[in-house]
Design an enzyme around this catalytic site. Sequence first.
Site, short mmCIF file in Angstrom:
data_model
loop_
_atom_site.label_atom_id
_atom_site.label_comp_id
_atom_site.label_asym_id
_atom_site.label_seq_id
_atom_site.Cartn_x
_atom_site.Cartn_y
_atom_site.Cartn_z
N SER A 144 2.96 -4.84 7.44
CA SER A 144 2.54 -4.53 6.08
C SER A 144 3.63 -4.91 5.08
CB SER A 144 2.26 -3.03 5.97
OG SER A 144 1.87 -2.69 4.67
N ASP A 153 -2.42 -18.99 13.25
CA ASP A 153 -1.26 -19.54 13.95
C ASP A 153 -1.29 -19.12 15.42
OD1 ASP A 153 1.64 -19.69 14.88
OD2 ASP A 153 1.78 -20.59 12.88
N HIS A 170 0.85 -1.19 0.00
CA HIS A 170 0.00 0.00 0.00
C HIS A 170 0.89 1.23 0.00
CE1 HIS A 170 0.93 1.07 4.15
NE2 HIS A 170 0.71 -0.18 4.50
#
Length: 338
Positions: free
Chosen positions: A300, A285, A163
């Site tokens: 990210s 997880d 992004h």
Amino acid sequence: MHLKKRFIPALLIFLGVLFSFNGIFSTTVSASTEMVYAGGFPAGFLLQMDGVQVVGLSDVITKDGLNSPAKKCGLKAGDVIVEFNGHKITEASDIEKYCAVFQGKCAPISYFRKGELLSTTIEPAKDFASGAFRLGVLIRDSISGIGTVTYVRQNGSFGALGHPVFSENGEIMKIAGGKSFKCSIIGVNRGEKGAPGELRGLFYKEQSQGAILKNTQCGIFGKFDISDFKTKELFPVANISEVKIGKATIITTIDGETPTEYAISIVKIDRNNKDNKNFVIKITDKDLINETNGIVQGMSGSPIIQNGKIIGAVTHVFVNDPERGYGISIQKMLQEEI
């Protein structure tokens, strides 16, 4: 507010800044035969702005009292100054330098606001204490933060974040370049409902590992020294049509510099999404949930792996459900890099 509308980029930005592909996703770009090195390791990013950004307005103390040239001429926080008195502005020190040789008369100034180039005149004020001419602006010329590298191509090109990095005015920040630095994660603030967590890290400005060339809707892109990555594992790149609902993994780093693979699930696929949200993922997880409670800022760009192929990268976390977030297709990132 509906859950899907509450998400933030999973990039940890310093300095308080919330550090597109247009049209239907093209299937004409087939990346399924390409092999790339999977990232998953943290990096410190320093992005140099194209111009200098106004982050605040101030008063100049003159012999006649307080004066703010910036306020008088209509400058606002978020504006990006690109030219002053005929000189291109590339860094914060340029403003001081060109004011020093200026004798306080009205001078032209050009700046970007919401993507539009505007021009006006400004009359610098003489500071009573120092005798220097000032504009009455608080400015910066760069943004730094921590994120995760998604992939490195065999020619050294890399993609990260998935992004864009935004400026204070909410626009994708225009950059003149930047650098990537080696980074170490030193702690985690766990995410909670309504309060996104974050990775705490240090990056070492004496250990530059590459150049940043682009900041786009689909991430930041640049060039590394490929010799540093030839010992890493190569993964084939998946076509978005190959992605399936079900089990997958992410590669990310939550301690030190060594990436670890964690289990996730792809719970939704939107192949034609115009932005950077092709998948909804859920962290499954237990080890990662115990450490972070899900996706946190700084993750990210973490690559997503399914059936032995890299399919995309983590981009956002849902604020009200840190175990869930968005991912972008690797094809979008590779296409945006070109």
